[in-house]
Design a protein around this motif. Structure first.
Motif, PDB file in Angstrom:
ATOM      1  N   LYS A   1       3.756   6.994  12.532  1.00  0.00           N
ATOM      2  CA  LYS A   1       3.197   7.334  11.222  1.00  0.00           C
ATOM      3  C   LYS A   1       2.193   6.271  10.768  1.00  0.00           C
ATOM      4  O   LYS A   1       1.173   6.587  10.155  1.00  0.00           O
ATOM      5  CB  LYS A   1       4.319   7.489  10.199  1.00  0.00           C
ATOM      6  CG  LYS A   1       3.870   7.933   8.825  1.00  0.00           C
ATOM      7  CD  LYS A   1       3.112   9.236   8.841  1.00  0.00           C
ATOM      8  CE  LYS A   1       4.025  10.424   8.749  1.00  0.00           C
ATOM      9  NZ  LYS A   1       3.284  11.677   8.624  1.00  0.00           N
ATOM     10  N   LYS A   2       2.449   4.991  11.080  1.00  0.00           N
ATOM     11  CA  LYS A   2       1.487   3.939  10.742  1.00  0.00           C
ATOM     12  C   LYS A   2       0.175   4.178  11.487  1.00  0.00           C
ATOM     13  O   LYS A   2      -0.906   3.985  10.935  1.00  0.00           O
ATOM     14  CB  LYS A   2       2.042   2.560  11.095  1.00  0.00           C
ATOM     15  CG  LYS A   2       3.083   2.068  10.117  1.00  0.00           C
ATOM     16  CD  LYS A   2       3.583   0.679  10.490  1.00  0.00           C
ATOM     17  CE  LYS A   2       4.662   0.235   9.541  1.00  0.00           C
ATOM     18  NZ  LYS A   2       5.209  -1.081   9.881  1.00  0.00           N
TER      19      LYS A   2
ATOM     20  N   GLY B   1       4.548  15.126  -1.633  1.00  0.00           N
ATOM     21  CA  GLY B   1       4.702  15.195  -3.078  1.00  0.00           C
ATOM     22  C   GLY B   1       5.231  13.945  -3.751  1.00  0.00           C
ATOM     23  O   GLY B   1       5.407  13.922  -4.961  1.00  0.00           O
ATOM     24  N   TYR B   2       5.515  12.895  -3.004  1.00  0.00           N
ATOM     25  CA  TYR B   2       5.948  11.650  -3.631  1.00  0.00           C
ATOM     26  C   TYR B   2       5.294  10.475  -2.923  1.00  0.00           C
ATOM     27  O   TYR B   2       4.716  10.611  -1.861  1.00  0.00           O
ATOM     28  CB  TYR B   2       7.480  11.523  -3.611  1.00  0.00           C
ATOM     29  CG  TYR B   2       8.100  11.525  -2.239  1.00  0.00           C
ATOM     30  CD1 TYR B   2       8.393  10.341  -1.590  1.00  0.00           C
ATOM     31  CD2 TYR B   2       8.387  12.721  -1.576  1.00  0.00           C
ATOM     32  CE1 TYR B   2       8.955  10.333  -0.323  1.00  0.00           C
ATOM     33  CE2 TYR B   2       8.951  12.732  -0.317  1.00  0.00           C
ATOM     34  CZ  TYR B   2       9.230  11.536   0.295  1.00  0.00           C
ATOM     35  OH  TYR B   2       9.778  11.532   1.545  1.00  0.00           O
ATOM     36  N   HIS B   3       5.343   9.296  -3.537  1.00  0.00           N
ATOM     37  CA  HIS B   3       4.673   8.120  -3.007  1.00  0.00           C
ATOM     38  C   HIS B   3       5.648   7.230  -2.249  1.00  0.00           C
ATOM     39  O   HIS B   3       6.754   6.988  -2.715  1.00  0.00           O
ATOM     40  CB  HIS B   3       4.017   7.332  -4.143  1.00  0.00           C
ATOM     41  CG  HIS B   3       2.898   8.082  -4.773  1.00  0.00           C
ATOM     42  ND1 HIS B   3       3.094   8.962  -5.812  1.00  0.00           N
ATOM     43  CD2 HIS B   3       1.579   8.118  -4.489  1.00  0.00           C
ATOM     44  CE1 HIS B   3       1.945   9.492  -6.152  1.00  0.00           C
ATOM     45  NE2 HIS B   3       0.999   9.000  -5.368  1.00  0.00           N
ATOM     46  N   ARG B   4       5.218   6.762  -1.072  1.00  0.00           N
ATOM     47  CA  ARG B   4       6.031   5.868  -0.237  1.00  0.00           C
ATOM     48  C   ARG B   4       5.184   4.701   0.227  1.00  0.00           C
ATOM     49  O   ARG B   4       4.000   4.859   0.487  1.00  0.00           O
ATOM     50  CB  ARG B   4       6.522   6.610   1.010  1.00  0.00           C
ATOM     51  CG  ARG B   4       7.567   7.645   0.723  1.00  0.00           C
ATOM     52  CD  ARG B   4       8.125   8.198   1.979  1.00  0.00           C
ATOM     53  NE  ARG B   4       8.545   7.116   2.879  1.00  0.00           N
ATOM     54  CZ  ARG B   4       9.186   7.310   4.016  1.00  0.00           C
ATOM     55  NH1 ARG B   4       9.462   8.520   4.411  1.00  0.00           N
ATOM     56  NH2 ARG B   4       9.540   6.297   4.776  1.00  0.00           N
ATOM     57  N   PRO B   5       5.799   3.513   0.368  1.00  0.00           N
ATOM     58  CA  PRO B   5       5.040   2.382   0.895  1.00  0.00           C
ATOM     59  C   PRO B   5       4.762   2.569   2.382  1.00  0.00           C
ATOM     60  O   PRO B   5       5.630   2.995   3.142  1.00  0.00           O
ATOM     61  CB  PRO B   5       5.957   1.186   0.649  1.00  0.00           C
ATOM     62  CG  PRO B   5       7.317   1.751   0.493  1.00  0.00           C
ATOM     63  CD  PRO B   5       7.155   3.152  -0.021  1.00  0.00           C
ATOM     64  N   VAL B   6       3.553   2.253   2.804  1.00  0.00           N
ATOM     65  CA  VAL B   6       3.152   2.419   4.197  1.00  0.00           C
ATOM     66  C   VAL B   6       3.987   1.527   5.108  1.00  0.00           C
ATOM     67  O   VAL B   6       4.268   1.891   6.246  1.00  0.00           O
ATOM     68  CB  VAL B   6       1.644   2.122   4.349  1.00  0.00           C
ATOM     69  CG1 VAL B   6       1.212   2.116   5.804  1.00  0.00           C
ATOM     70  CG2 VAL B   6       0.838   3.148   3.571  1.00  0.00           C
TER      71      VAL B   6
ATOM     72  N   VAL C   1       0.863  -1.180   0.000  1.00  0.00           N
ATOM     73  CA  VAL C   1       0.000   0.000   0.000  1.00  0.00           C
ATOM     74  C   VAL C   1       0.900   1.231   0.000  1.00  0.00           C
ATOM     75  O   VAL C   1       1.789   1.351   0.839  1.00  0.00           O
ATOM     76  CB  VAL C   1      -0.921   0.018   1.243  1.00  0.00           C
ATOM     77  CG1 VAL C   1      -1.753   1.285   1.281  1.00  0.00           C
ATOM     78  CG2 VAL C   1      -1.799  -1.220   1.256  1.00  0.00           C
ATOM     79  N   TYR C   2       0.688   2.113  -0.964  1.00  0.00           N
ATOM     80  CA  TYR C   2       1.467   3.345  -1.061  1.00  0.00           C
ATOM     81  C   TYR C   2       0.580   4.524  -0.681  1.00  0.00           C
ATOM     82  O   TYR C   2      -0.623   4.498  -0.880  1.00  0.00           O
ATOM     83  CB  TYR C   2       1.979   3.548  -2.486  1.00  0.00           C
ATOM     84  CG  TYR C   2       3.159   2.678  -2.825  1.00  0.00           C
ATOM     85  CD1 TYR C   2       4.440   3.199  -2.825  1.00  0.00           C
ATOM     86  CD2 TYR C   2       3.001   1.342  -3.132  1.00  0.00           C
ATOM     87  CE1 TYR C   2       5.536   2.413  -3.134  1.00  0.00           C
ATOM     88  CE2 TYR C   2       4.082   0.541  -3.440  1.00  0.00           C
ATOM     89  CZ  TYR C   2       5.340   1.085  -3.444  1.00  0.00           C
ATOM     90  OH  TYR C   2       6.417   0.296  -3.740  1.00  0.00           O
TER      91      TYR C   2
END
Length: 58
Positions: free
Chosen positions: A39-40, A27-32, A21-22
């Motif tokens: 943050k989770k 401004g950019y995509h990161r995997p959860v 899941v991203y």
């Protein structure tokens, strides 16, 4: 989950694959999965919505 769902998942365990899941961060995509514990937790508390378009403004 109910017992029917659990039975189905256990029966098809060998054919299941991991789903990444991203999310968009700054401004950019990161995997959860790469998030730290805090943050989770924030990600799980987010409110999800669907955008509904009511006609054209043009």
């Amino acid at each position: 989950m109910n017992s029917i769902t659990n039975e189905f998942l256990e029966k098809h365990l060998e054919s299941r694959t991991k789903c990444l899941v991203y999310t968009r961060v700054m401004g950019y995509h990161r995997p959860v999965e790469s998030f730290n514990v805090g943050k989770k937790g924030e990600h799980q508390q987010r409110a999800h919505f669907k955008e509904v378009i009511h006609g054209s403004a043009c």
